[in-house]
Design a protein around this motif. Structure first.
Motif, PDB file in Angstrom:
ATOM      1  N   GLU A   1       5.139  11.211 -69.468  1.00 58.54           N
ATOM      2  CA  GLU A   1       4.125  11.648 -68.509  1.00 58.54           C
ATOM      3  C   GLU A   1       4.722  11.814 -67.121  1.00 58.54           C
ATOM      4  O   GLU A   1       4.422  12.775 -66.411  1.00 58.54           O
ATOM      5  N   GLU A   2       5.553  10.878 -66.728  1.00 56.69           N
ATOM      6  CA  GLU A   2       6.166  10.953 -65.397  1.00 56.69           C
ATOM      7  C   GLU A   2       7.020  12.205 -65.261  1.00 56.69           C
ATOM      8  O   GLU A   2       6.940  12.925 -64.258  1.00 56.69           O
ATOM      9  N   ALA A   3       7.848  12.471 -66.281  1.00 52.78           N
ATOM     10  CA  ALA A   3       8.713  13.650 -66.237  1.00 52.78           C
ATOM     11  C   ALA A   3       7.889  14.933 -66.273  1.00 52.78           C
ATOM     12  O   ALA A   3       8.189  15.900 -65.559  1.00 52.78           O
ATOM     13  N   ALA A   4       6.854  14.952 -67.119  1.00 53.64           N
ATOM     14  CA  ALA A   4       6.021  16.147 -67.226  1.00 53.64           C
ATOM     15  C   ALA A   4       5.327  16.447 -65.901  1.00 53.64           C
ATOM     16  O   ALA A   4       5.294  17.597 -65.452  1.00 53.64           O
ATOM     17  N   ARG A   5       4.763  15.434 -65.283  1.00 51.62           N
ATOM     18  CA  ARG A   5       4.080  15.644 -64.000  1.00 51.62           C
ATOM     19  C   ARG A   5       5.043  16.166 -62.941  1.00 51.62           C
ATOM     20  O   ARG A   5       4.707  17.072 -62.166  1.00 51.62           O
ATOM     21  N   ALA A   6       6.244  15.605 -62.901  1.00 47.81           N
ATOM     22  CA  ALA A   6       7.235  16.049 -61.915  1.00 47.81           C
ATOM     23  C   ALA A   6       7.622  17.505 -62.168  1.00 47.81           C
ATOM     24  O   ALA A   6       7.742  18.301 -61.227  1.00 47.81           O
ATOM     25  N   THR A   7       7.801  17.862 -63.442  1.00 49.69           N
ATOM     26  CA  THR A   7       8.175  19.239 -63.774  1.00 49.69           C
ATOM     27  C   THR A   7       7.053  20.205 -63.447  1.00 49.69           C
ATOM     28  O   THR A   7       7.285  21.290 -62.890  1.00 49.69           O
ATOM     29  N   LEU A   8       5.810  19.844 -63.776  1.00 54.25           N
ATOM     30  CA  LEU A   8       4.675  20.729 -63.488  1.00 54.25           C
ATOM     31  C   LEU A   8       4.494  20.913 -61.986  1.00 54.25           C
ATOM     32  O   LEU A   8       4.110  22.000 -61.528  1.00 54.25           O
ATOM     33  N   ARG A   9       4.784  19.882 -61.208  1.00 53.25           N
ATOM     34  CA  ARG A   9       4.716  20.036 -59.753  1.00 53.25           C
ATOM     35  C   ARG A   9       5.716  21.081 -59.277  1.00 53.25           C
ATOM     36  O   ARG A   9       5.419  21.885 -58.385  1.00 53.25           O
ATOM     37  N   ARG A  10       6.894  21.081 -59.890  1.00 51.79           N
ATOM     38  CA  ARG A  10       7.917  22.053 -59.485  1.00 51.79           C
ATOM     39  C   ARG A  10       7.585  23.461 -59.975  1.00 51.79           C
ATOM     40  O   ARG A  10       7.925  24.448 -59.316  1.00 51.79           O
ATOM     41  N   VAL A  11       6.913  23.561 -61.137  1.00 46.46           N
ATOM     42  CA  VAL A  11       6.440  24.875 -61.598  1.00 46.46           C
ATOM     43  C   VAL A  11       5.481  25.462 -60.561  1.00 46.46           C
ATOM     44  O   VAL A  11       5.590  26.637 -60.175  1.00 46.46           O
TER      45      VAL A  11
ATOM     46  N   PRO B   1      -4.039  18.702 -72.171  1.00 48.62           N
ATOM     47  CA  PRO B   1      -5.216  19.136 -71.397  1.00 48.62           C
ATOM     48  C   PRO B   1      -5.349  18.364 -70.084  1.00 48.62           C
ATOM     49  O   PRO B   1      -5.665  18.938 -69.033  1.00 48.62           O
ATOM     50  N   LYS B   2      -5.089  17.063 -70.126  1.00 44.29           N
ATOM     51  CA  LYS B   2      -5.164  16.240 -68.914  1.00 44.29           C
ATOM     52  C   LYS B   2      -4.065  16.623 -67.925  1.00 44.29           C
ATOM     53  O   LYS B   2      -4.326  16.792 -66.728  1.00 44.29           O
ATOM     54  N   LEU B   3      -2.839  16.780 -68.427  1.00 47.42           N
ATOM     55  CA  LEU B   3      -1.722  17.117 -67.550  1.00 47.42           C
ATOM     56  C   LEU B   3      -1.948  18.469 -66.868  1.00 47.42           C
ATOM     57  O   LEU B   3      -1.694  18.616 -65.668  1.00 47.42           O
ATOM     58  N   MET B   4      -2.405  19.451 -67.639  1.00 42.81           N
ATOM     59  CA  MET B   4      -2.641  20.771 -67.060  1.00 42.81           C
ATOM     60  C   MET B   4      -3.777  20.721 -66.048  1.00 42.81           C
ATOM     61  O   MET B   4      -3.712  21.350 -64.987  1.00 42.81           O
ATOM     62  N   GLY B   5      -4.832  19.972 -66.367  1.00 41.93           N
ATOM     63  CA  GLY B   5      -5.942  19.853 -65.439  1.00 41.93           C
ATOM     64  C   GLY B   5      -5.529  19.216 -64.128  1.00 41.93           C
ATOM     65  O   GLY B   5      -5.946  19.649 -63.045  1.00 41.93           O
ATOM     66  N   GLU B   6      -4.715  18.185 -64.202  1.00 35.78           N
ATOM     67  CA  GLU B   6      -4.243  17.500 -62.993  1.00 35.78           C
ATOM     68  C   GLU B   6      -3.311  18.376 -62.162  1.00 35.78           C
ATOM     69  O   GLU B   6      -3.275  18.276 -60.937  1.00 35.78           O
ATOM     70  N   SER B   7      -2.559  19.227 -62.839  1.00 33.22           N
ATOM     71  CA  SER B   7      -1.516  20.008 -62.159  1.00 33.22           C
ATOM     72  C   SER B   7      -2.065  21.152 -61.327  1.00 33.22           C
ATOM     73  O   SER B   7      -1.393  21.629 -60.403  1.00 33.22           O
ATOM     74  N   GLY B   8      -3.264  21.634 -61.669  1.00 40.53           N
ATOM     75  CA  GLY B   8      -3.793  22.810 -61.002  1.00 40.53           C
ATOM     76  C   GLY B   8      -3.228  24.102 -61.546  1.00 40.53           C
ATOM     77  O   GLY B   8      -3.505  25.184 -61.016  1.00 40.53           O
ATOM     78  N   LEU B   9      -2.456  24.010 -62.619  1.00 39.97           N
ATOM     79  CA  LEU B   9      -1.876  25.182 -63.259  1.00 39.97           C
ATOM     80  C   LEU B   9      -2.807  25.711 -64.353  1.00 39.97           C
ATOM     81  O   LEU B   9      -3.575  24.967 -64.944  1.00 39.97           O
ATOM     82  N   GLU B  10      -2.709  27.014 -64.630  1.00 43.04           N
ATOM     83  CA  GLU B  10      -3.504  27.658 -65.667  1.00 43.04           C
ATOM     84  C   GLU B  10      -2.733  27.688 -66.988  1.00 43.04           C
ATOM     85  O   GLU B  10      -1.500  27.630 -67.007  1.00 43.04           O
ATOM     86  N   THR B  11      -3.463  27.801 -68.080  1.00 44.77           N
ATOM     87  CA  THR B  11      -2.862  28.080 -69.390  1.00 44.77           C
ATOM     88  C   THR B  11      -3.181  29.531 -69.736  1.00 44.77           C
ATOM     89  O   THR B  11      -4.340  29.882 -69.935  1.00 44.77           O
ATOM     90  N   VAL B  12      -2.158  30.365 -69.788  1.00 42.22           N
ATOM     91  CA  VAL B  12      -2.407  31.784 -70.032  1.00 42.22           C
ATOM     92  C   VAL B  12      -2.671  32.061 -71.503  1.00 42.22           C
ATOM     93  O   VAL B  12      -3.485  32.927 -71.843  1.00 42.22           O
ATOM     94  N   SER B  13      -2.016  31.307 -72.415  1.00 45.44           N
ATOM     95  CA  SER B  13      -2.169  31.557 -73.848  1.00 45.44           C
ATOM     96  C   SER B  13      -1.578  30.384 -74.617  1.00 45.44           C
ATOM     97  O   SER B  13      -0.947  29.493 -74.044  1.00 45.44           O
TER      98      SER B  13
END
Length: 281
Positions: free
Chosen positions: A17-27, A69-81
């Motif tokens: 979770e920690e790594a995923a959140r950090a990566t999504l922030r950089r995305v 779903p939780k990680l994407m929701g927290e990140s503010g990023l969209e899921t295109v497909s």
């Protein structure tokens, strides 16, 4: 045209979770609108699947145990497909549809590669039939189906007729669209721009990376080996393809590379490609 990163690039940097959140922030910081997610990376998968994808140069990592779903929701990023295999879609279309909806997308992508015979005209026609059926099942759930190519669809089933010709001609435009991967068709020796024009408005999403050679030191031979490269550092006519994609009404471009990242770092790689994409926004 919105921009996204394919989850397959992030398998090695989203194992916790920690790594995923950090990566999504950089995305997000790089300027991307979100991710394209894979069913085999958002859910626990068996060892065989992980080994097969790793052997193909696409390590999935261990992010399947995370709450995407939780990680994407927290990140503010969209899921295109949402990528799913055809077998799962045929066995449990309602479940796949619900997963896609939970992740925030109405598009499911079937990717061709394993267990399909692309040199048999009958087999490819059967694949087209199956895609139509899967598309109809998803349509009942309020979702749409797109087909993602690699290079095998360029194989001839008979003189002057390729597998991809049949998939275009024998799928129902009301049930099956296309996510065109320009890198794989260039890798197969085809002209991606010609096929993008052929697809027209049926091309709804665009998978891309650049293609060329990265010289890292003295070589045993002057012959260079081609591989994926960060956008704008290779020799593909990305600008020309962008013009066609825009004419086709393509909704989004999705960055995907499996290896050969600059500094061997997928995050640094998508950040460098983001600098190129900023000229398209």
């Amino acid at each position: 045209m919105k921009t996204y990163v394919q989850q397959i690039m992030l398998g090695t940097v989203t194992g916790s979770e920690e790594a995923a959140r950090a990566t999504l922030r950089r995305v997000r910081a790089a300027g991307y609108d979100g991710l394209e997610l894979n069913r085999f990376m958002t859910r626990p998968t068996g060892l065989l699947v992980r080994l097969l994808t790793k052997a193909a140069g696409m390590p999935t990592g261990r992010g399947g145990k995370l709450d995407w779903p939780k990680l994407m929701g927290e990140s503010g990023l969209e899921t295109v497909s949402y990528h799913a295999d055809l077998g799962s879609l045929e066995r449990e279309p309602a479940a796949v549809a619900q997963e896609a909806k939970t992740l925030g997308t109405d598009k499911v992508i079937v990717t061709g590669m394993y267990r399909f015979d692309y040199v048999s005209e009958g087999a490819v026609k059967d694949l087209a039939r199956r895609l139509n059926a899967a598309g109809a099942a998803l349509k009942e759930q309020g979702l749409s189906l797109l087909y993602h190519n690699h290079n095998v669809e360029l194989l001839f089933v008979r003189p002057n007729v390729r597998a991809y010709d049949i998939l275009i001609d024998e799928t129902d435009p009301a049930l099956v669209g296309f996510e065109f991967d320009s890198y794989w068709f260039a890798d197969g020796g085809a002209d991606p721009k010609a096929w993008m024009r052929r697809l027209g408005t049926r091309m709804q999403l665009w998978h891309m990376t650049d293609r060329g050679s990265r010289q890292t030191g003295p070589a045993m031979t002057p012959i260079l080996k081609c591989d994926s490269l960060e956008l704008g550092t290779g020799n593909m006519d990305l600008a020309g393809m962008y013009d066609i994609a825009r004419e086709n009404g393509v909704e989004a471009v999705i960055l995907e590379s499996h290896k050969n990242w600059i500094d061997k770092d997928p995050v640094r790689s998508f950040e460098l490609s983001a600098e190129y994409l900023k000229g398209w926004k």
